[in-house]
Design a protein around this motif. Structure first.
Motif, PDB file in Angstrom:
ATOM      1  N   LEU A 116     -46.804 -16.232  29.554  1.00  0.00           N
ATOM      2  CA  LEU A 116     -47.070 -17.117  28.425  1.00  0.00           C
ATOM      3  C   LEU A 116     -48.437 -16.834  27.826  1.00  0.00           C
ATOM      4  CD1 LEU A 116     -45.805 -20.478  29.982  1.00  0.00           C
ATOM      5  CD2 LEU A 116     -44.559 -18.976  28.417  1.00  0.00           C
ATOM      6  N   TYR A 117     -48.466 -16.232  26.633  1.00  0.00           N
ATOM      7  CA  TYR A 117     -49.694 -16.071  25.871  1.00  0.00           C
ATOM      8  C   TYR A 117     -49.732 -17.045  24.696  1.00  0.00           C
ATOM      9  CZ  TYR A 117     -50.865 -11.778  28.418  1.00  0.00           C
ATOM     10  OH  TYR A 117     -51.191 -10.861  29.390  1.00  0.00           O
ATOM     11  N   ALA A 118     -48.570 -17.446  24.176  1.00  0.00           N
ATOM     12  CA  ALA A 118     -48.507 -18.417  23.082  1.00  0.00           C
ATOM     13  C   ALA A 118     -48.797 -19.814  23.616  1.00  0.00           C
ATOM     14  CB  ALA A 118     -47.135 -18.386  22.423  1.00  0.00           C
ATOM     15  N   SER A 119     -49.361 -20.668  22.759  1.00  0.00           N
ATOM     16  CA  SER A 119     -49.591 -22.067  23.082  1.00  0.00           C
ATOM     17  C   SER A 119     -48.430 -22.920  22.575  1.00  0.00           C
ATOM     18  CB  SER A 119     -50.908 -22.541  22.459  1.00  0.00           C
ATOM     19  OG  SER A 119     -52.005 -21.850  23.007  1.00  0.00           O
ATOM     20  N   PRO A 120     -48.258 -24.128  23.110  1.00  0.00           N
ATOM     21  CA  PRO A 120     -47.150 -24.981  22.669  1.00  0.00           C
ATOM     22  C   PRO A 120     -47.439 -25.654  21.329  1.00  0.00           C
ATOM     23  CG  PRO A 120     -48.434 -26.117  24.333  1.00  0.00           C
ATOM     24  CD  PRO A 120     -49.004 -24.729  24.230  1.00  0.00           C
ATOM     25  N   THR A 121     -46.373 -25.980  20.615  1.00  0.00           N
ATOM     26  CA  THR A 121     -46.450 -26.726  19.352  1.00  0.00           C
ATOM     27  C   THR A 121     -45.479 -27.900  19.419  1.00  0.00           C
ATOM     28  OG1 THR A 121     -47.145 -24.851  17.997  1.00  0.00           O
ATOM     29  CG2 THR A 121     -45.983 -26.622  16.877  1.00  0.00           C
ATOM     30  N   CYS A 159     -43.337 -12.423  22.480  1.00  0.00           N
ATOM     31  CA  CYS A 159     -43.380 -13.432  21.417  1.00  0.00           C
ATOM     32  C   CYS A 159     -44.646 -14.250  21.670  1.00  0.00           C
ATOM     33  CB  CYS A 159     -42.127 -14.308  21.466  1.00  0.00           C
ATOM     34  SG  CYS A 159     -42.041 -15.565  20.172  1.00  0.00           S
ATOM     35  N   ASN A 160     -45.778 -13.716  21.193  1.00  0.00           N
ATOM     36  CA  ASN A 160     -47.090 -14.238  21.574  1.00  0.00           C
ATOM     37  C   ASN A 160     -47.718 -15.164  20.538  1.00  0.00           C
ATOM     38  OD1 ASN A 160     -47.002 -12.799  23.952  1.00  0.00           O
ATOM     39  ND2 ASN A 160     -48.138 -11.055  23.148  1.00  0.00           N
ATOM     40  N   ALA A 161     -47.181 -15.237  19.338  1.00  0.00           N
ATOM     41  CA  ALA A 161     -47.760 -16.097  18.310  1.00  0.00           C
ATOM     42  C   ALA A 161     -47.408 -17.551  18.589  1.00  0.00           C
ATOM     43  CB  ALA A 161     -47.257 -15.688  16.928  1.00  0.00           C
ATOM     44  N   THR A 162     -48.401 -18.423  18.507  1.00  0.00           N
ATOM     45  CA  THR A 162     -48.130 -19.853  18.646  1.00  0.00           C
ATOM     46  C   THR A 162     -47.302 -20.327  17.456  1.00  0.00           C
ATOM     47  OG1 THR A 162     -50.135 -20.239  19.912  1.00  0.00           O
ATOM     48  CG2 THR A 162     -49.225 -22.126  18.722  1.00  0.00           C
ATOM     49  N   PRO A 163     -46.171 -21.011  17.695  1.00  0.00           N
ATOM     50  CA  PRO A 163     -45.310 -21.424  16.579  1.00  0.00           C
ATOM     51  C   PRO A 163     -46.004 -22.431  15.661  1.00  0.00           C
ATOM     52  CG  PRO A 163     -44.170 -21.620  18.697  1.00  0.00           C
ATOM     53  CD  PRO A 163     -45.621 -21.392  18.995  1.00  0.00           C
ATOM     54  N   ILE A 164     -45.558 -22.475  14.405  1.00  0.00           N
ATOM     55  CA  ILE A 164     -45.982 -23.510  13.483  1.00  0.00           C
ATOM     56  C   ILE A 164     -44.737 -24.143  12.868  1.00  0.00           C
ATOM     57  CG2 ILE A 164     -48.167 -22.371  12.952  1.00  0.00           C
ATOM     58  CD1 ILE A 164     -46.946 -21.561  10.241  1.00  0.00           C
ATOM     59  N   VAL A 165     -44.919 -25.311  12.277  1.00  0.00           N
ATOM     60  CA  VAL A 165     -43.836 -26.003  11.571  1.00  0.00           C
ATOM     61  C   VAL A 165     -44.086 -25.862  10.085  1.00  0.00           C
ATOM     62  CG1 VAL A 165     -42.601 -28.168  11.256  1.00  0.00           C
ATOM     63  CG2 VAL A 165     -43.657 -27.645  13.474  1.00  0.00           C
TER      64      VAL A 165
END
Length: 304
Positions: A116-121, A159-165
């Protein structure tokens, strides 16, 4: 001529707290999130090594609680919807902001390794994050129960980019040079767009467009997934990104004069203050400057 106000940290410090058992304080961020983050009464700080989350009284700096993590701490804690989330390279955790008690934790894989490199959203009771096997996960924020996961790619798994809405859909990006959008409840893919290189973040919502960074800066229509505009300069790579109103401020490998070579090393960070000014920091040399977002001129500079 613009006049720069130079200050020493001691002149503007309200309080100072030495966190316990710290070997390495902070991991440089990848997603334009702050460390620490705040609630009305607390500051929450993610410690890199040994991994921990600390809560401090925002008025006095008193340590309220410290929660050790099972691995190295992530680049920042995350507060949204009344929830406090933290992460390591192996798991996502939900914590009670008042006590630090772990409400639930989620590990996508049992095998050893950094997944896990991405942060949660957080969005409407659900939590989204990507992993290094290429899956985008959706969990219930209350329980940590997995609702769905979607494979974003099979060519370069991360899939390392933190998601956005954006426009009610979940948008993420991958090292397979793609930006993708998913329906939040079903996990059904809405669109995908191929870019000119790996995109590990950050993704930002600028007005009604998504800004994505690779070797270039791309603006994407969140409804159609179409590329609206793209900016690049030969031999330069975007290192950091922030927004101030309708402006986008990027830090690339050509701005050594401003960022003292920190940008080319990948450690410069940019944040935006409520008044629209920018803060740029270097985590190696220990300096911070504020900038006028309209002109890029220095307003305040201070160092250790």
């Amino acid at each position: 001529m613009n006049q720069v106000l130079e200050l020493n940290l001691d002149e503007i410090t309200l309080w100072k707290t030495l966190l316990p058992e710290v070997n390495s304080a902070a991991l440089p961020g990848r997603d334009c999130r702050n460390n620490p983050v705040s609630s009305p009464s607390r500051l929450f700080f993610s410690v890199f090594s040994p991994g921990a989350v600390c809560a401090l009284d925002i008025e006095t700096g008193r340590l309220v609680w410290r929660r050790p993590l099972s691995g190295l701490g992530g680049s920042s804690p995350y507060m949204a919807g009344g929830y406090l989330f933290a992460k390591t390279a192996r798991e996502i955790l939900s914590m009670d902001p008042d006590t630090g008690e772990v409400r639930w934790s989620f590990q996508p894989y049992s095998e050893s390794g950094e997944w896990l490199y991405a942060s949660p959203t957080f969005h409407e009771g659900l939590v989204y994050f990507g992993d290094r096997n290429g899956f985008l996960h959706c969990l219930e924020a209350d329980s940590g129960k997995q609702i769905w996961c979607a494979l974003t790619n099979e060519e370069n798994h991360d899939c390392n980019a933190t998601p956005i809405v954006a426009s009610g859909i979940i948008v993420t990006a991958t090292n397979a040079s793609s930006v993708l959008a998913y329906e939040p409840l079903s996990g059904k893919e809405v669109w995908r767009l191929k870019l000119d290189g790996p995109c590990g973040g950050p993704l930002l919502l600028i007005g009604d467009h998504i800004a994505a960074t690779t070797h270039t800066l791309s603006f994407i229509d969140p409804l159609s997934g179409r590329l609206s505009a793209q900016y690049s300069k030969r031999g330069h790579t975007v290192r950091a990104l922030a927004s101030s109103g309708a402006r986008v401020i990027s830090c690339s490998s050509d701005v050594d004069a401003l960022f003292k070579n920190a940008a080319s090393a990948g450690v410069a960070e940019i944040a935006v203050l409520e008044n629209g000014q920018l803060v740029a920091s270097d985590q190696i040399e220990g300096w911070v400057i504020t900038l006028n977002s309209s002109r890029g001129s220095t307003l305040v500079s201070f160092a250790d």
